[in-house]
Design an enzyme around this catalytic site. Structure first.
Site, PDB file in Angstrom:
ATOM      1  CD  GLN A  66      26.236 -32.449  -2.855  1.00 37.43           C
ATOM      2  OE1 GLN A  66      26.670 -33.573  -3.127  1.00 37.43           O
ATOM      3  NE2 GLN A  66      25.664 -32.159  -1.698  1.00 37.43           N
TER       4      GLN A  66
ATOM      5  CD  GLU B 127      51.366  -2.631 -12.918  1.00 38.34           C
ATOM      6  OE1 GLU B 127      51.758  -2.539 -11.747  1.00 38.34           O
ATOM      7  OE2 GLU B 127      50.493  -1.902 -13.417  1.00 38.34           O
TER       8      GLU B 127
ATOM      9  N   GLY C  54      62.624  -7.600 -19.743  1.00 39.97           N
ATOM     10  CA  GLY C  54      61.273  -7.731 -19.217  1.00 39.97           C
ATOM     11  C   GLY C  54      61.345  -7.846 -17.708  1.00 39.97           C
TER      12      GLY C  54
END
Length: 390
Positions: free
Chosen positions: A283, A368, A135
């Site tokens: 908020q 990738e 891999g």
């Protein structure tokens, strides 16, 4: 100082491409995104729409019948598709990944044959590098290619191959001389129809369920010698050069899915009421939304900067490709998780798209090259003194 209003802005041509892709996605991709995920099926509707609009492989040069999109335009296409459906964004992304070795190192004949076929929509292009025991450590690959007269014979197993079985063409990286390590690895084009090519069952994945991931089996696959990409022994170098460019497309996916999640969270926060007012008025939630927006925009700017370097072939592309992919995917994971939080219990259900976006975002931190590997790549580039002059 000269006066200008377009300093550091996308050119008009690129803004037009973004608009065209966004319109197409809203009409022909987004409506099917939930079903594609739920049914874990290939997004045929998106594939047809992208092909009709020439967005399925926009990077293919005009001389081979393609749209001739530059790296930034390709990034914009992928980003806009990923806002609605990451699985569908893998169509142009993987077509670039699979075919870029041919574009980088292939003979003119190989380019004309296979880039032309890709541009004409005659089949997608996948990339076969990873193996069961190789891999991140790609040099440990076991797939062999042996010369036999005017042919090469390939044997081995490739794993984690995106769109395997759907694509017609495959760039396969294989060992041609085991004694030479990286210099003994070559690249080939293999066709789905070649005798001896078969596929494993689709992986059962957390996300990107509309993009099949399968093993590719090569059992005495005999191909003509002219299907070698570049010279013998240059395959590993070509594979690594390819990833320098295509990691930018993964960054684009990450930016897209993060933007899609932010868009939905913003809309929801302005409609959902608790304690007598919209939750957007609180908020604490505003701070969360502000951080989400800030980080998405930072990731986008880094991705576009990396795309520019990809187009120019700058010396610091390796650093910027790794940095954009790593940063943008980390942002995508954080933003999609926070989008689920904004929706509360609704975000945890498949009735709303943010849980799908969260699942889809995870893979951008992995494929990738994992983000741990990206940090190794970046560190090596920095220590070697290869960094931007900006």
């Amino acid at each position: 100082m000269s006066e200008t209003t377009d300093l550091y802005a996308l050119p008009e041509e690129h803004r037009a491409i973004r608009g065209a892709v966004r319109d197409l996605v809203e009409a022909k991709v987004a409506p099917y995104a939930a079903a594609v995920d739920e049914e874990a099926r290939f997004p045929h509707e998106a594939a047809a729409a992208l092909q009709a609009a020439d967005f399925h492989a926009p990077h293919v040069p005009e001389e081979f019948g393609g749209a001739g999109a530059d790296a930034l335009a390709t990034v914009l296409v992928i980003e806009e598709i990923a806002r609605a459906c990451v699985s569908s964004s893998l169509i142009p992304a993987v077509n670039k990944l699979g075919s870029l070795p041919v574009q980088i190192a292939g003979s003119q004949e190989l380019k004309a044959t296979y880039l032309g076929a890709l541009a004409r929509g005659e089949g997608g292009f996948s990339y076969c590098l990873s193996e069961p025991e190789a891999g991140s450590d790609a040099l440990s690959m076991k797939t062999r290619a042996v010369r036999d007269g005017d042919h090469w014979v390939l044997n081995g197993t490739k794993r984690w191959i995106t769109n395997a079985g759907e694509s017609e063409y495959y760039t396969v990286i294989a060992v041609t001389d085991p004694e030479k390590r990286s210099k003994g690895i070559s690249a080939f084009v293999v066709e789905k129809s070649d005798e001896g090519v078969s596929f494993g069952a689709p992986e059962k994945k957390l996300g990107i369920k509309g993009s099949p991931t399968r093993e590719v089996y090569l059992d005495n696959v005999r191909i003509p010698a002219d299907r070698m990409i570049g010279e013998e022994g240059t395959g590993f170098e070509t594979a690594m050069k390819t990833l320098d460019h295509t990691r930018v497309t993964i960054a684009a996916q990450a930016v897209g899915v993060a933007q899609g999640a932010l868009d939905y969270a913003l809309e929801y926060a302005q409609e959902r009421q608790q304690f007598g007012k919209n939750i957007a008025d609180f908020q604490g939630l505003q701070f969360m939304l502000a951080d989400m927006g800030m980080k998405v925009e930072a990731a986008r700017q880094m991705t576009y900067a990396a795309a520019g370097r990809s187009e120019r072939g700058d010396s610091d592309l390796t650093f910027f490709g790794a940095a954009a992919k790593c940063f943008a995917s980390d942002v995508a994971m954080e933003v999609t998780v926070n989008a689920v939080q904004v929706l509360g219990g609704y975000g945890f259900t498949r009735d709303y798209p943010v849980e799908r976006m969260m699942r889809d975002a995870k893979i951008t931190q992995i494929y990738e090259g994992t983000n741990q590997v990206q940090r190794i790549v970046m560190a090596r580039q920095l220590l070697a003194g290869v960094q931007s002059e900006l």
